[in-house]
Design a protein around this motif. Structure first.
Motif, mmCIF file in Angstrom:
data_model
loop_
_atom_site.group_PDB
_atom_site.id
_atom_site.type_symbol
_atom_site.label_atom_id
_atom_site.label_comp_id
_atom_site.label_asym_id
_atom_site.label_seq_id
_atom_site.Cartn_x
_atom_site.Cartn_y
_atom_site.Cartn_z
ATOM 1 N N ASP A 120 7.567 14.075 113.941
ATOM 2 C CA ASP A 120 6.203 14.866 113.027
ATOM 3 C C ASP A 120 6.427 15.598 112.424
ATOM 4 O O ASP A 120 6.984 15.904 112.183
ATOM 5 C CB ASP A 120 4.982 15.413 114.851
ATOM 6 C CG ASP A 120 4.876 13.847 115.243
ATOM 7 O OD1 ASP A 120 4.943 12.723 115.276
ATOM 8 O OD2 ASP A 120 4.398 14.251 116.590
ATOM 9 N N GLY A 136 1.759 12.962 109.215
ATOM 10 C CA GLY A 136 2.990 11.428 109.448
ATOM 11 C C GLY A 136 4.204 12.184 110.608
ATOM 12 O O GLY A 136 3.805 12.972 111.259
ATOM 13 N N ASP A 137 4.320 11.036 110.697
ATOM 14 C CA ASP A 137 5.129 10.478 112.266
ATOM 15 C C ASP A 137 6.603 9.249 111.853
ATOM 16 O O ASP A 137 6.193 8.027 110.882
ATOM 17 C CB ASP A 137 4.295 9.668 112.884
ATOM 18 C CG ASP A 137 4.956 9.577 114.241
ATOM 19 O OD1 ASP A 137 6.394 9.503 114.575
ATOM 20 O OD2 ASP A 137 4.011 9.026 115.047
ATOM 21 N N THR A 204 5.019 6.547 108.534
ATOM 22 C CA THR A 204 3.588 7.088 108.533
ATOM 23 C C THR A 204 3.172 8.418 107.890
ATOM 24 O O THR A 204 3.804 9.248 108.604
ATOM 25 C CB THR A 204 2.771 6.482 109.803
ATOM 26 O OG1 THR A 204 2.516 7.590 110.606
ATOM 27 C CG2 THR A 204 3.540 5.150 110.544
ATOM 28 N N ASN A 220 -3.666 6.722 102.887
ATOM 29 C CA ASN A 220 -3.175 6.737 104.391
ATOM 30 C C ASN A 220 -2.057 5.277 103.825
ATOM 31 O O ASN A 220 -2.452 4.930 103.752
ATOM 32 C CB ASN A 220 -4.126 6.099 105.130
ATOM 33 C CG ASN A 220 -4.306 5.935 106.250
ATOM 34 O OD1 ASN A 220 -2.981 6.347 107.334
ATOM 35 N ND2 ASN A 220 -4.749 6.447 107.432
ATOM 36 N N HIS A 223 -1.378 5.733 109.147
ATOM 37 C CA HIS A 223 -1.140 6.893 109.825
ATOM 38 C C HIS A 223 -2.372 6.445 110.313
ATOM 39 O O HIS A 223 -3.674 6.235 110.561
ATOM 40 C CB HIS A 223 -1.041 7.607 109.024
ATOM 41 C CG HIS A 223 -1.090 9.016 110.101
ATOM 42 N ND1 HIS A 223 0.225 9.506 111.198
ATOM 43 C CD2 HIS A 223 -1.535 10.316 110.663
ATOM 44 C CE1 HIS A 223 0.345 10.302 111.566
ATOM 45 N NE2 HIS A 223 -1.093 11.163 111.365
ATOM 46 N N PRO A 245 3.723 1.806 106.271
ATOM 47 C CA PRO A 245 4.051 2.758 106.285
ATOM 48 C C PRO A 245 5.307 3.182 105.022
ATOM 49 O O PRO A 245 5.712 1.928 104.104
ATOM 50 C CB PRO A 245 5.220 2.521 107.795
ATOM 51 C CG PRO A 245 4.148 2.082 108.075
ATOM 52 C CD PRO A 245 3.511 1.414 107.177
ATOM 53 N N THR A 273 -1.817 13.039 115.439
ATOM 54 C CA THR A 273 -0.326 11.684 115.161
ATOM 55 C C THR A 273 -0.554 10.878 116.232
ATOM 56 O O THR A 273 -1.207 11.336 116.840
ATOM 57 C CB THR A 273 1.504 11.786 115.441
ATOM 58 O OG1 THR A 273 1.537 13.192 116.292
ATOM 59 C CG2 THR A 273 1.855 12.922 113.644
ATOM 60 N N ASP A 274 0.066 9.355 116.357
ATOM 61 C CA ASP A 274 -0.257 8.784 117.331
ATOM 62 C C ASP A 274 -0.242 8.842 118.227
ATOM 63 O O ASP A 274 -0.019 8.585 119.680
ATOM 64 C CB ASP A 274 -0.152 7.087 117.144
ATOM 65 C CG ASP A 274 2.047 7.648 116.638
ATOM 66 O OD1 ASP A 274 1.913 7.804 117.318
ATOM 67 O OD2 ASP A 274 2.375 6.275 116.518
#
Length: 355
Positions: A120, A136-137, A204, A220, A223, A245, A273-274
């Motif tokens: 991340d 971001g991830d 992402t 986006n 994300h 992404p 982040t997710d």
């Protein structure tokens, strides 16, 4: 006697002296054992008592050598850990507490034990174009994800100041990621690895721009949308469909930004982040991030640090320990006192007009 050439590079003498000092203790213990074995009459005696004394002396010498080596290894491990922590803090450096009138707080929880950073990334900086932030991830975690995140972050830190619009920033991130993935794939071919994980890598990314009057614009790429905290609760910043992404597909020719209304004085943005929303408890239930944020929005004081503590405490209770995936949170609170921001209360927060 050790002599050093005048042209020897700096640092050679301290390193050599350090090695000599490190060998002094085990050499002394070894010398004690050898001298005892060769000169002491007890060492030559076959009686049971003499043998016990000889064994005790040799065990003492061996234990002294082992303890010295152990202490030295622990010092080296601590030194390496300090260097690693310094490198990690440079890569994912903590943001300043205030950025152009915005109070800021951030945290990253790595899924890798012993690491402070993972896949991340986040950053926030004040530019002549407004306050710009990224979160971001990277797919996966570990050292490979850290390297990919470093490539994206390094590009953002330059592009955020150079590019007049968010579309230019995003294209710079895409080019930096493409270069990194090409180099990674080339390295994999050089070592003869048949698998090509670089071809499956993606990131992402959410880019935000907050203008002096509180207007928020976003781009986006796959994300999760942030949440806006007001006194009434927590709402998504926008509902627009994100772009794919970065990595698998090229960006489209046109990159219209999403207009997200205004961040009013006292409102708070929570970028995440997710890993935060997908953290599960023992029964497989997802973490109710929006509900926790709604509760935090009704608490006083609603500082970024207070929101961060509330979310982290609830998350760790939910997962009963460290989460299984990387989690990053970046919180921005508008503490500007701008009359124009107060006059814009009627502007919808989640407008999605294209620019």
């Amino acid at each position: 006697m050790i002599r050093f050439k005048p042209g020897a590079p700096r640092g050679v003498r301290p390193r050599l002296l350090s090695r000599v000092r490190s060998l002094a203790v085990p050499t002394a213990w070894g010398a004690v054992a050898v001298v005892y074995r060769l000169t002491c009459p007890l060492a030559q005696d076959d009686a049971i008592g003499a043998r016990l004394v000889s064994s005790a002396v040799l065990c003492t010498a061996g234990t002294g050598i082992v303890l010295h080596i152990r202490r030295r290894m622990l010092r080296e491990v601590r030194h390496a850990r300090r260097i690693a922590e310094a490198a990690q803090s440079v890569l994912l450096r903590p943001p300043p507490p205030r950025v152009d009138g915005l109070a800021v707080a951030a945290v990253h929880l790595s899924a890798d034990r012993g690491a402070r950073i993972g896949g991340d990334l986040y950053e926030v900086t004040a530019t002549e174009h407004g306050v710009r932030a990224v979160i971001g991830d990277v797919r996966g975690h570990g050292l490979g994800a850290v390297r990919t995140g470093a490539a994206v972050l390094g590009s953002f830190r330059e592009a955020a100041h150079d590019e007049p619009d968010l579309a230019g920033v995003l294209r710079r991130l895409e080019r930096a990621l493409d270069r990194h993935l090409r180099e990674q794939a080339h390295g994999e071919r050089d070592i003869g690895d048949g698998a090509t994980p670089a071809a499956e890598e993606f990131v992402t990314v959410l880019l935000l721009e907050i203008l002096p009057d509180g207007e928020v614009r976003a781009l986006n790429c796959g994300h999760p949308w942030p949440y806006v905290l007001t006194g009434a609760g927590a709402e998504p910043l926008a509902v627009a469909e994100p772009l794919p992404p970065l990595g698998p597909f090229p960006l489209p020719g046109e990159l219209p930004t999403t207009a997200c209304g205004r961040l009013l004085p006292g409102d708070t943005l929570v970028l995440h982040t997710d890993g935060a929303e997908e953290a599960r408890d023992a029964e497989g239930r997802f973490f109710p991030l929006r509900g926790v944020l709604a509760e935090a929005a009704r608490e006083c004081p609603q500082t970024p640090q207070a929101v961060l503590r509330t979310v982290l405490a609830a998350l760790l209770r939910h997962t009963a320990g460290p989460p299984k995936d990387d989690v990053a949170l970046l919180i921005l609170r508008n503490e500007r006192c701008s009359p124009s921001a107060h006059q814009s209360h009627g502007v919808p927060r989640s407008a999605t007009a294209d620019r």
